[in-house]
Write a protein that holds these residues in place. Structure first.
Motif, PDB file in Angstrom:
ATOM      1  N   ASP A 108       0.881  -0.991   0.008  1.00 29.83           N
ATOM      2  CA  ASP A 108      -0.204   0.054   0.444  1.00 29.83           C
ATOM      3  C   ASP A 108       0.917   0.912   0.024  1.00 29.83           C
ATOM      4  O   ASP A 108       2.496   1.450   0.147  1.00 29.83           O
ATOM      5  CB  ASP A 108      -1.055  -0.163   1.012  1.00 29.83           C
ATOM      6  CG  ASP A 108      -0.128  -0.405   2.365  1.00 29.83           C
ATOM      7  OD1 ASP A 108       0.836   0.450   2.635  1.00 29.83           O
ATOM      8  OD2 ASP A 108      -0.922  -0.329   3.400  1.00 29.83           O
ATOM      9  N   ALA A 109      -0.186   2.112   0.033  1.00 25.92           N
ATOM     10  CA  ALA A 109       0.260   3.135  -0.108  1.00 25.92           C
ATOM     11  C   ALA A 109       1.798   4.104   0.905  1.00 25.92           C
ATOM     12  O   ALA A 109       2.839   4.901   1.402  1.00 25.92           O
ATOM     13  CB  ALA A 109      -0.295   4.558  -0.133  1.00 25.92           C
ATOM     14  N   ARG A 110       1.939   3.622   2.217  1.00 25.56           N
ATOM     15  CA  ARG A 110       2.711   3.480   3.259  1.00 25.56           C
ATOM     16  C   ARG A 110       3.848   2.597   2.939  1.00 25.56           C
ATOM     17  O   ARG A 110       4.415   2.464   3.785  1.00 25.56           O
ATOM     18  CB  ARG A 110       2.176   3.760   4.284  1.00 25.56           C
ATOM     19  CG  ARG A 110       1.647   2.006   5.041  1.00 25.56           C
ATOM     20  CD  ARG A 110       1.046   2.379   6.580  1.00 25.56           C
ATOM     21  NE  ARG A 110       0.268   1.650   7.047  1.00 25.56           N
ATOM     22  CZ  ARG A 110       0.709   1.058   8.519  1.00 25.56           C
ATOM     23  NH1 ARG A 110       0.663   1.810   8.933  1.00 25.56           N
ATOM     24  NH2 ARG A 110      -0.921   0.233   8.941  1.00 25.56           N
ATOM     25  N   GLY A 111       3.642   1.720   1.970  1.00 25.77           N
ATOM     26  CA  GLY A 111       4.955   0.506   1.936  1.00 25.77           C
ATOM     27  C   GLY A 111       4.116  -0.748   2.708  1.00 25.77           C
ATOM     28  O   GLY A 111       5.511  -1.656   2.894  1.00 25.77           O
ATOM     29  N   MET A 112       3.475  -1.047   3.267  1.00 23.67           N
ATOM     30  CA  MET A 112       2.948  -2.341   4.403  1.00 23.67           C
ATOM     31  C   MET A 112       2.658  -3.546   3.288  1.00 23.67           C
ATOM     32  O   MET A 112       1.259  -3.349   2.076  1.00 23.67           O
ATOM     33  CB  MET A 112       1.598  -2.312   4.914  1.00 23.67           C
ATOM     34  CG  MET A 112       0.891  -3.402   5.851  1.00 23.67           C
ATOM     35  SD  MET A 112      -0.122  -3.364   6.624  1.00 23.67           S
ATOM     36  CE  MET A 112      -1.305  -3.614   5.753  1.00 23.67           C
TER      37      MET A 112
END
Length: 510
Positions: A108-112
């Protein structure tokens, strides 16, 4: 190498390149300064190393990336993520390179990491360094790596061998490219190809980039199809209104506009207050929510229409509060209007149906099957005597001059403002009503708010939910809130006590 984002190609000897990078990496972590041989380290990698060093990211140790979501939460986030809908396209684009040695990853956009697929043996080897769904592979979480660096640089990138900041990852090579939302332009996440350093495909980065572009094209095509349906359904609201008017997406992108709209204005700005829109050069803006917050008609407020001498003035604003803990209320042009329970139910059903309802659908929402149209018309007639200017004749619809907290919460959820939606939720929609349509809208709203809160990042939305009456007894939400609090947070003792009490209540015999 001409392309600074590409680590290895067909002309690059991997082993000699890996040895050179290892020497450069050792010099960097030992000296706490820039690489002693800048030519040996590509500019994007050197910049990433600097960010990791400034953030105090560890370059050694067993734990590479932190686990930030359990299996259930990760599955829920992936099932609702926009990239999940295009998973077949991702698999189709990457199938030519899937030779038994690569992992396909979506974050996702936070890197998860949301989804990791590939050979079981490769997945198990990657899991040894916490490269698995639910782990955070941003630069702050795991150091220089293709997922985190692609997000930080907003660019496709390949990270090879000792270019990884953490030593444990240096036997791997990964290639990732960001994917953007065609509506808002925001980052949705990244698509990544990961393999052992010795089995990296020379075209891995170009394939990852091509896949990301194909996904963006598919998302844009779907958006344009949705736009066409919205124009077909609501285009008359733009063409028949006074002054400059436009149909816009929840993020302010212009879908269509009338001739009076500025042709160079492709987007309007969303304001923080009430999630409304601001039109450049206009001191006031008319906003009408459509399609349950999926679209809006906006335009500079034209002010009151000119009227003949002696003619009555047009209606002022109407404010409906249907989620208030003190009960439903209506304020019309500054004057409070008393509402009977049935009238509040009618307004709730109309507020939840911006396109309006005919007498049959309204009757079914109020009374269920077998409703008598005559009874419905009598009820609406009584309500129109109170709210005539704001309530149209059949199909019954609240006009644009009406603002309602139910619609506000819908709009906030539709645009991702979860904390604000949870704060405005109150006790839910008309908790005492048993009208079938109201019960359905109430349950749908509860599910929408709760699921949005549980899938949101951070603690603010969770706190807004559990601190209100809607989430007061929600054990899952309280447990998740407690899990995200820092040890020194002053709300932690309250969360511990509430989780303990709710668990005891759940375990108590009936």
């Amino acid at each position: 190498m001409a392309n600074p984002w590409l680590a290895v190609d067909e002309r690059t000897p991997p082993k000699s390149r890996a040895r050179l990078l290892r020497t450069a990496w050792e010099g960097f972590v030992e000296s706490d300064g820039p690489p002693s041989d800048p030519l040996s380290v590509r500019a994007p990698i050197a910049a990433s190393w600097g960010r990791c060093q400034d953030a105090g990211v560890a370059h050694q140790g067993d734990a590479v990336a932190p686990v930030v979501a359990d299996e259930d939460e990760t599955a829920a986030r992936w099932s609702s993520h926009p990239l999940q809908a295009v998973r077949p396209l991702i698999e189709e684009c990457l199938s030519p390179i899937m030779d038994g040695s690569h992992l396909v990853v979506v974050a996702d956009a936070r890197g998860m990491l949301l989804w990791v697929d590939g050979p079981v043996t490769v997945r198990r080897a990657a899991e040894a360094m916490n490269f698995a769904p639910g782990t955070l592979w941003s630069e702050a979480g795991a150091g220089t790596n293709a997922v985190g660096t692609a997000l930080a640089a907003d660019h496709g990138v390949q990270v090879f061998a000792a270019e990884h900041f953490h030593e444990q990852v240096q036997t791997w090579t990964c290639s990732a490219c960001p994917v953007h939302d065609p509506d808002s332009g925001a980052l949705l996440g990244v698509i990544d190809l990961t393999s052992r350093m010795s089995t990296v495909h020379p075209h891995a980065l170009s394939v990852a980039v091509a896949t990301a572009r194909a996904v963006e094209m598919q998302l844009r095509s779907s958006m344009q199809e949705d736009d066409a349906r919205l124009v077909e359904r609501y285009g008359d609201r733009v063409s028949t209104g006074r002054g400059a008017r436009a149909l816009v997406s929840p993020h302010g992108r212009i879908i269509t506009a009338n001739a009076a709209w500025r042709r160079d204005a492709l987007r309007v700005e969303r304001t923080d207050e009430d999630g409304r829109f601001a039109v450049a050069g206009a001191s006031a803006t008319d906003v009408e929510s459509l399609h349950h917050g999926g679209a809006f008609v906006v335009g500079p407020s034209a002010g009151p229409a000119p009227r003949r001498r002696g003619a009555p003035a047009g209606p002022g604003p109407l404010r409906l509060d249907l989620l208030s803990p003190t009960g439903p209320s209506a304020v019309a042009a500054g004057v409070e209007v008393p509402l009977r329970p049935r009238q509040a139910e009618i307004l709730a059903l109309l507020a939840a149906s911006p396109d309006g309802l005919n007498v049959e659908r309204l009757g079914a929402g109020l009374y269920g099957d077998g409703a008598k149209p005559g009874t419905v018309r009598v009820e609406v007639s009584r309500l129109r005597k109170l709210l005539g200017p704001w309530l149209t004749s059949e199909p019954y619809r609240l006009t644009a001059a009406c603002s309602c907290d139910l619609r506000t919460v819908h709009d906030l959820l539709a645009t991702g403002a979860v904390r604000e939606a949870a704060e405005r939720y109150g006790e839910g929609l008309l908790p005492q009503s048993e009208a079938p349509g109201v019960v359905r809208v109430r349950e749908d709203l509860l599910a929408w708010v709760r699921e949005s809160v549980l899938q949101s990042d951070g603690v603010d939305a969770l706190w807004a939910w559990v601190d209100g009456s809607g989430g007061e007894g929600d054990l899952i939400a309280w447990s998740r809130f407690l899990g995200r609090l820092s040890p020194l947070d002053r709300r932690r003792p309250l969360a511990v006590a509430r989780v303990r009490r709710l668990r005891q209540r759940l375990a108590a015999p009936a």
